[in-house]
Every structure is written in C-alpha cells, then in structure tokens.
Scaffold this motif. Structure first.
Motif, mmCIF file in Angstrom:
data_model
loop_
_atom_site.group_PDB
_atom_site.id
_atom_site.type_symbol
_atom_site.label_atom_id
_atom_site.label_comp_id
_atom_site.label_asym_id
_atom_site.label_seq_id
_atom_site.Cartn_x
_atom_site.Cartn_y
_atom_site.Cartn_z
ATOM 1 N N VAL A 1 47.080 45.075 42.764
ATOM 2 C CA VAL A 1 46.662 43.822 42.115
ATOM 3 C C VAL A 1 46.876 43.948 40.606
ATOM 4 C CG1 VAL A 1 44.707 42.274 41.664
ATOM 5 C CG2 VAL A 1 44.963 43.335 43.921
ATOM 6 N N ALA A 2 46.443 45.091 40.033
ATOM 7 C CA ALA A 2 46.580 45.276 38.580
ATOM 8 C C ALA A 2 48.044 45.233 38.156
ATOM 9 C CB ALA A 2 45.943 46.600 38.163
ATOM 10 N N SER A 3 48.904 45.895 38.923
ATOM 11 C CA SER A 3 50.313 45.901 38.487
ATOM 12 C C SER A 3 50.971 44.549 38.746
ATOM 13 C CB SER A 3 51.086 47.052 39.123
ATOM 14 O OG SER A 3 51.132 46.885 40.508
ATOM 15 N N ALA A 4 50.617 43.885 39.851
ATOM 16 C CA ALA A 4 51.234 42.588 40.149
ATOM 17 C C ALA A 4 50.911 41.552 39.071
ATOM 18 C CB ALA A 4 50.769 42.089 41.522
ATOM 19 N N PHE A 5 49.697 41.579 38.547
ATOM 20 C CA PHE A 5 49.296 40.545 37.586
ATOM 21 C C PHE A 5 49.374 41.012 36.123
ATOM 22 C CE2 PHE A 5 47.520 39.226 41.612
ATOM 23 C CZ PHE A 5 47.932 37.909 41.663
ATOM 24 N N GLY A 6 49.954 42.191 35.892
ATOM 25 C CA GLY A 6 50.203 42.639 34.520
ATOM 26 C C GLY A 6 48.974 43.077 33.746
ATOM 27 N N PHE A 7 47.979 43.677 34.435
ATOM 28 C CA PHE A 7 46.813 44.220 33.709
ATOM 29 C C PHE A 7 47.242 45.462 32.908
ATOM 30 C CE2 PHE A 7 44.616 41.617 36.780
ATOM 31 C CZ PHE A 7 43.456 41.228 36.120
ATOM 32 N N PRO A 8 46.542 45.751 31.786
ATOM 33 C CA PRO A 8 46.878 46.952 31.012
ATOM 34 C C PRO A 8 46.711 48.214 31.859
ATOM 35 C CG PRO A 8 45.244 45.593 29.857
ATOM 36 C CD PRO A 8 45.404 45.006 31.210
#
Ligand SMILES: Cc1cc2nc3c(=O)[nH]c(=O)nc-3n(C[C@H](O)[C@H](O)[C@H](O)COP(=O)(O)OP(=O)(O)OC[C@H]3O[C@@H](n4cnc5c(N)ncnc54)[C@H](O)[C@@H]3O)c2cc1C
Length: 371
Positions: free
Chosen positions: A145-152
């Motif tokens: 989820v973090a990588s798909a939505f561009g989280f730091p």
C-alpha cells in the motif's frame, strides 16, 4: 468534504485485525484482506513478548495464548551483566499464532468481514482508491500500500533471525536475555526468550546497513555470544528470517489512504516491539475514521494525532537505540557496571515501563517530588 461508505483494511496481522474490531464495533462497514490462508501462518517468524500492562490496554483476548511469564531482563555487554528483575510479572510470552486467531475471532464477532487468500496487487489497490471506501495499509514492514500510493520510505530496517532450541538447562525461565555487541549484532542486539523449562528462543537483529545476512550473524551469535543456556547440549528445532522497520514514515495519510502498524513504521526502535504501539495507533485511527465518515473530522488529522500522543516515546526509543547501536560493547559493559553501582537495577525494577519510557520518567520525577 468527501463522504465515505466504509473501510478496506489490507493485512490481517494483529494491528489490522484490531483496527477491524474497533471499526466494526462502531458499526462501520469493514472488510479485511490478506494473502495468507490462515491468520496464524508465518506467526512464528516473530517473537511474542508483551508487557502485561500493554496487553491489557490493547484489548486482544490473550489469556489462552500465554506460554510463559517474565519478571525482567538481564542485559549483557563486554562481559558485564545488568539484571533488572521485578517482584511480579512484567511481561508475557505469547504464542503469536494463537493470538492472531483470537484477534480474528474478536474482529468477526464485532461484525468485520475477514477475507483470506486475497492478496491485493498494486493495480487492484490503486483502482480501489477511486471508490468511496477508506483504504488502510496494515500490510506490514514491506507495505505494498505504501509503495503503491507513494508514501515516504522507511529509512532503516532490522534484519532478524530467530530459532527455537530444546535445551538441557534453563537458567531462569522468568528472565529474558539481551546481548549487545555491535561486532555481531550490528546496530541492534541478540536475545534469548524462555518458553518453558526446556524450550528457549534465540534471536538476533542486525541493521540492513550491515553487509551480511541475519542468518550468518545468528550463527556467529550462537557460537560466540556466550549464551549460558546452550551449555550442556541444545538442539535447534526451527529457524526463521524476517524484518522490523526501525523508523516511522514521515507521512501516514495520503487522500483516503492511511497506514498503521509496521506499514507506518510504528515500532519501538529500542526493541523492535510493534504490537502495543501499532494497536494503540490503530485505536486512534479508528476514532478518526469515525469522525471522517460522520463528517466531523478529516482523515489526515490521524497523522498528527498519533505523533502527538506517542512522539515523545518514539523519540526516546530512538535516542536509546542511537546510544546502544553506536557504542562498543566494552564501553556499554562499563556503563552497566557503573549504573549497577548507582542502583539502576533497583530503579528500573521499580519504575520500568518499556512501552512508554516518557511515562516511566514522569512517574520517577513525580514520585521523587512527592516524597
Ligand atoms: C523477530 C521478530 C521479533 C519480534 N518480537 C516482537 C515482540 O516480542 N513484541 C512485539 O510487540 N513485537 C514484536 N515484533 C514486531 C511485530 O511482530 C510487528 O510489529 C507486528 O507483527 C506488526 O503487525 P502488523 O499487523 O502491522 O503487520 P504484520 O504482522 O506484518 O501483518 C501484515 C499482514 O499483511 C498481509 N499482507 C501484506 N501485503 C498484503 C497485500 N498486498 N494484500 C493482502 N495482504 C497483505 C500479510 O500477509 C500479513 O498478514 C517482532 C518482529 C520480529 C521480526
């Protein structure tokens, strides 16, 4: 303001399931997705030490999962030992698989839907975010989820290896052992956790900045770490490698997507313990989701809320970690020796609260002032 119809939680770990229980208990439509066939799959990759006070706070029915009780810890460095033992039970060793099953039952009883064998791909996640549901990434240290939505990014991870041993002689089944030596456990430590009179967990963590595998560090720890319980013969029963995030992400909400637990990096940097912290943050997230759905708040306020509530503790864990991860074992051993002379064993035995070190110090000073 955007209106939401419910919540999709990605990840049926202890944090995702606890969030689901909270949300469904508030009457919010909640679905949990996980790629595993059973929530207990892979549970043995992590340890199950929880402070007694912390477990009571987070609300997972845990009694049937407890395999051992702990009164304290012995810290080892440079040939010195600091023994911190309280009069009563300070922590539990729990069977992580049984705890996960209990958390799932509690979530379903509250009305959440838990869908297993449902790993969501990046594309499926991005498509889902266009709908009317809030998406929560509770999908662990390497969060899709973090990588798909561009989280730091998470800036540092600990690579772990842990194994169970059948041992001939347990020294004290109420004490955990922590072994600090940066040459073997680079920027982290090795540990022993007794399960019973004859079963012992041995583990090690090393920073992902070290250029070796956790399995090779583990072999060296077992050979050179001076683990007294291994004397007299021991048989390795199993072994698992895994990962712990060491730093929190700088952002944990983007639009209608939020992160919680390991996916957010909500972990104590001193010990790598993430359940009490993660579930406590999940409770804050549930409250904020309720406000966002009811139109009385915005989802992104969760990010400020959890940092405000736990920021000081995160900082203190990080300072402690910085200290022991940079100092050599002889200096640390000397520090143990000095602090023993100044009565630190008694202080920590009395006031120790490793979930919330800021509370521990506050208590210490308040009691000091009240005297
Ligand atoms: C060796 C070791 C020892 C530890 N010891 C302790 C301890 O003693 N006490 C403590 O409090 N903590 C401990 N921890 C940390 C603790 O295990 C974690 O903080 C905790 O498991 C995090 O829970 P979580 O629910 O956030 O994530 P996880 O438990 O990692 O759960 C994430 C879930 O998401 C699922 N998932 C991932 N991607 C997808 C996808 N795309 N679609 C669907 N599902 C997906 C996974 O299958 C998994 O079930 C330890 C960790 C390790 C590695």
């Amino acid at each position: 303001m955007r209106s939401y119809g419910g919540v999709d939680i990605i990840g049926a770990g202890l944090v995702g399931l606890s969030l689901a229980r909270e949300l469904a208990g508030m009457g919010i439509s909640t679905t949990v997705y996980d790629g595993k066939g059973r929530v207990s799959d892979g549970a043995a990759k992590a340890s199950g030490i929880f402070s007694a006070a912390g477990l009571d706070r987070i609300g997972i029915p845990y009694r049937d999962s407890v395999v051992n009780t702990l009164n304290g810890a012995t810290l080892h460095a440079g040939g010195e030992a600091l023994r911190i033992k309280a009069g009563g039970v300070q922590a539990y060793v729990a069977d992580r698989g049984m705890l996960a099953e209990a958390a799932m039952r509690a979530a379903e009883e509250a009305g959440a839907e838990v869908l297993l064998n449902r790993r969501l791909s990046r594309a499926q996640l991005l498509e889902r975010a266009h709908g009317e549901r809030i998406i929560v990434g509770a999908d662990g240290a390497v969060s899709t989820v973090a990588s798909a939505f561009g989280f730091p990014d998470i800036k540092e991870y600990v690579l772990t290896y842990k194994a169970e041993y059948e041992v001939a002689r347990m020294r004290d089944r109420s004490m955990v052992g922590l072994y600090f030596d940066n040459r073997i456990a680079h920027r982290f430590f090795g540990w022993t956790v007794p399960y019973s009179e004859t079963r012992l967990e041995i583990g090690i963590g090393i920073s992902d900045r070290a250029r070796i595998t956790s399995a090779s560090a583990f072999r060296r720890f077992v050979a050179e770490g001076g683990i007294a319980e291994l004397e007299g013969g021991a048989k390795m029963v199993n072994g698992y490698a895994s990962l712990i995030p060491l730093t929190a992400r700088r952002r944990t909400v983007i639009g209608n997507v939020a992160l919680v637990g390991d996916a957010a990096g909500q972990v104590k940097a001193t010990t790598g313990g993430g359940i009490i912290f993660g579930v406590s943050c999940a409770k804050l997230l549930a409250q904020q989701i309720k406000r966002a759905i009811g139109g009385t708040g915005r989802l992104h306020e969760y990010d400020t809320m959890w940092r405000k509530r736990f920021g000081m503790d995160l900082k203190m864990h990080s300072i402690l970690h910085k200290y022991y991860s940079t100092v050599d074992s002889r200096t640390l051993g000397l520090f143990f020796k000095m602090s023993r002379l100044f009565g630190s064993e008694e202080f920590f035995s009395k006031y120790g609260d490793m979930d919330r070190p800021s509370l521990m110090l506050k208590r210490f000073f308040l009691r000091g002032l009240a005297r």
